[in-house]
Motif scaffolding. Structure first.
Motif, PDB file in Angstrom:
ATOM      1  N   LEU A   8       0.847  -1.180   0.000  1.00  0.00           N
ATOM      2  CA  LEU A   8       0.000   0.000   0.000  1.00  0.00           C
ATOM      3  C   LEU A   8       0.888   1.237   0.000  1.00  0.00           C
ATOM      4  O   LEU A   8       1.870   1.305   0.743  1.00  0.00           O
ATOM      5  CB  LEU A   8      -0.909   0.013   1.228  1.00  0.00           C
ATOM      6  CG  LEU A   8      -1.981  -1.065   1.267  1.00  0.00           C
ATOM      7  CD1 LEU A   8      -2.678  -1.063   2.625  1.00  0.00           C
ATOM      8  CD2 LEU A   8      -2.984  -0.849   0.159  1.00  0.00           C
ATOM      9  N   SER A   9       0.536   2.215  -0.814  1.00  0.00           N
ATOM     10  CA  SER A   9       1.283   3.468  -0.914  1.00  0.00           C
ATOM     11  C   SER A   9       0.333   4.633  -0.717  1.00  0.00           C
ATOM     12  O   SER A   9      -0.829   4.559  -1.109  1.00  0.00           O
ATOM     13  CB  SER A   9       1.928   3.593  -2.296  1.00  0.00           C
ATOM     14  OG  SER A   9       2.761   2.491  -2.557  1.00  0.00           O
ATOM     15  N   PRO A  10       0.808   5.719  -0.115  1.00  0.00           N
ATOM     16  CA  PRO A  10      -0.064   6.872   0.087  1.00  0.00           C
ATOM     17  C   PRO A  10      -0.464   7.512  -1.243  1.00  0.00           C
ATOM     18  O   PRO A  10       0.329   7.573  -2.185  1.00  0.00           O
ATOM     19  CB  PRO A  10       0.785   7.833   0.920  1.00  0.00           C
ATOM     20  CG  PRO A  10       2.187   7.382   0.764  1.00  0.00           C
ATOM     21  CD  PRO A  10       2.158   5.939   0.386  1.00  0.00           C
ATOM     22  N   ARG A  11      -1.715   7.935  -1.298  1.00  0.00           N
ATOM     23  CA  ARG A  11      -2.223   8.657  -2.466  1.00  0.00           C
ATOM     24  C   ARG A  11      -3.298   9.608  -1.967  1.00  0.00           C
ATOM     25  O   ARG A  11      -4.420   9.183  -1.699  1.00  0.00           O
ATOM     26  CB  ARG A  11      -2.789   7.696  -3.496  1.00  0.00           C
ATOM     27  CG  ARG A  11      -3.236   8.409  -4.738  1.00  0.00           C
ATOM     28  CD  ARG A  11      -3.452   7.467  -5.865  1.00  0.00           C
ATOM     29  NE  ARG A  11      -3.787   8.230  -7.056  1.00  0.00           N
ATOM     30  CZ  ARG A  11      -4.022   7.692  -8.204  1.00  0.00           C
ATOM     31  NH1 ARG A  11      -3.964   6.384  -8.346  1.00  0.00           N
ATOM     32  NH2 ARG A  11      -4.318   8.442  -9.237  1.00  0.00           N
ATOM     33  N   GLY A  12      -2.930  10.872  -1.807  1.00  0.00           N
ATOM     34  CA  GLY A  12      -3.855  11.840  -1.227  1.00  0.00           C
ATOM     35  C   GLY A  12      -4.165  11.445   0.203  1.00  0.00           C
ATOM     36  O   GLY A  12      -3.268  11.154   0.979  1.00  0.00           O
ATOM     37  N   ASN A  13      -5.460  11.404   0.546  1.00  0.00           N
ATOM     38  CA  ASN A  13      -5.885  11.006   1.887  1.00  0.00           C
ATOM     39  C   ASN A  13      -6.194   9.519   1.972  1.00  0.00           C
ATOM     40  O   ASN A  13      -6.802   9.067   2.937  1.00  0.00           O
ATOM     41  CB  ASN A  13      -7.133  11.801   2.300  1.00  0.00           C
ATOM     42  CG  ASN A  13      -6.816  13.259   2.525  1.00  0.00           C
ATOM     43  OD1 ASN A  13      -5.717  13.591   2.954  1.00  0.00           O
ATOM     44  ND2 ASN A  13      -7.760  14.123   2.227  1.00  0.00           N
ATOM     45  N   SER A  14      -5.808   8.756   0.962  1.00  0.00           N
ATOM     46  CA  SER A  14      -6.097   7.330   0.910  1.00  0.00           C
ATOM     47  C   SER A  14      -4.805   6.541   0.732  1.00  0.00           C
ATOM     48  O   SER A  14      -3.721   7.103   0.685  1.00  0.00           O
ATOM     49  CB  SER A  14      -7.021   7.028  -0.276  1.00  0.00           C
ATOM     50  OG  SER A  14      -8.240   7.712  -0.142  1.00  0.00           O
ATOM     51  N   LEU A  15      -4.954   5.241   0.622  1.00  0.00           N
ATOM     52  CA  LEU A  15      -3.842   4.365   0.276  1.00  0.00           C
ATOM     53  C   LEU A  15      -4.185   3.680  -1.039  1.00  0.00           C
ATOM     54  O   LEU A  15      -5.349   3.384  -1.315  1.00  0.00           O
ATOM     55  CB  LEU A  15      -3.615   3.315   1.364  1.00  0.00           C
ATOM     56  CG  LEU A  15      -3.144   3.853   2.706  1.00  0.00           C
ATOM     57  CD1 LEU A  15      -3.082   2.735   3.737  1.00  0.00           C
ATOM     58  CD2 LEU A  15      -1.777   4.505   2.572  1.00  0.00           C
ATOM     59  N   ALA A  16      -3.181   3.424  -1.848  1.00  0.00           N
ATOM     60  CA  ALA A  16      -3.390   2.809  -3.160  1.00  0.00           C
ATOM     61  C   ALA A  16      -2.550   1.545  -3.268  1.00  0.00           C
ATOM     62  O   ALA A  16      -1.502   1.421  -2.634  1.00  0.00           O
ATOM     63  CB  ALA A  16      -3.007   3.785  -4.266  1.00  0.00           C
ATOM     64  N   VAL A  17      -3.026   0.623  -4.069  1.00  0.00           N
ATOM     65  CA  VAL A  17      -2.274  -0.590  -4.361  1.00  0.00           C
ATOM     66  C   VAL A  17      -2.103  -0.663  -5.876  1.00  0.00           C
ATOM     67  O   VAL A  17      -3.017  -0.337  -6.633  1.00  0.00           O
ATOM     68  CB  VAL A  17      -2.982  -1.855  -3.817  1.00  0.00           C
ATOM     69  CG1 VAL A  17      -4.321  -2.074  -4.453  1.00  0.00           C
ATOM     70  CG2 VAL A  17      -2.101  -3.066  -3.970  1.00  0.00           C
ATOM     71  N   THR A  18      -0.922  -1.035  -6.313  1.00  0.00           N
ATOM     72  CA  THR A  18      -0.658  -1.199  -7.735  1.00  0.00           C
ATOM     73  C   THR A  18      -0.833  -2.675  -8.073  1.00  0.00           C
ATOM     74  O   THR A  18      -0.227  -3.538  -7.437  1.00  0.00           O
ATOM     75  CB  THR A  18       0.770  -0.737  -8.075  1.00  0.00           C
ATOM     76  OG1 THR A  18       0.909   0.629  -7.696  1.00  0.00           O
ATOM     77  CG2 THR A  18       1.050  -0.880  -9.553  1.00  0.00           C
ATOM     78  N   ILE A  19      -1.668  -2.949  -9.064  1.00  0.00           N
ATOM     79  CA  ILE A  19      -1.921  -4.333  -9.467  1.00  0.00           C
ATOM     80  C   ILE A  19      -1.012  -4.658 -10.642  1.00  0.00           C
ATOM     81  O   ILE A  19      -1.029  -3.966 -11.658  1.00  0.00           O
ATOM     82  CB  ILE A  19      -3.405  -4.517  -9.852  1.00  0.00           C
ATOM     83  CG1 ILE A  19      -4.308  -4.107  -8.675  1.00  0.00           C
ATOM     84  CG2 ILE A  19      -3.674  -5.956 -10.286  1.00  0.00           C
ATOM     85  CD1 ILE A  19      -5.781  -4.058  -9.020  1.00  0.00           C
TER      86      ILE A  19
END
Length: 77
Positions: A8-19
């Motif tokens: 999981l990586s930070p993205r704005g106020n959320s976390l993102a996952v790269t598929i």
């Protein structure tokens, strides 16, 4: 079946996952696709293609549930 891992990586106020690309291809996913996410009680996150109009249908249900709670309670009996 393909298996991979991701962070999981930070993205704005959320976390993102790269598929990874091979997972995306195996699932038939492309950029811009609508996804349905489900967090199960056992900690598993399910990701599925969203059915066309699914988000709008869910929003409409949530609205009607808030607007007519007594009706839903009566239907649940």
């Amino acid at each position: 079946m393909l298996k991979s891992s991701a962070k999981l990586s930070p993205r704005g106020n959320s976390l993102a996952v790269t598929i990874p690309k091979d997972i995306l291809e195996a699932a038939g996913l492309r950029q811009g696709d609508e996804l349905s996410l489900l967090a199960r009680d056992d900690g598993v996150i399910e990701i599925h293609h969203a059915a066309p109009g699914e988000a709008e249908l869910e929003a409409g249900f949530e609205w009607s549930l808030g607007r007519y709670p007594e009706t839903y309670k009566a239907l649940a009996k």
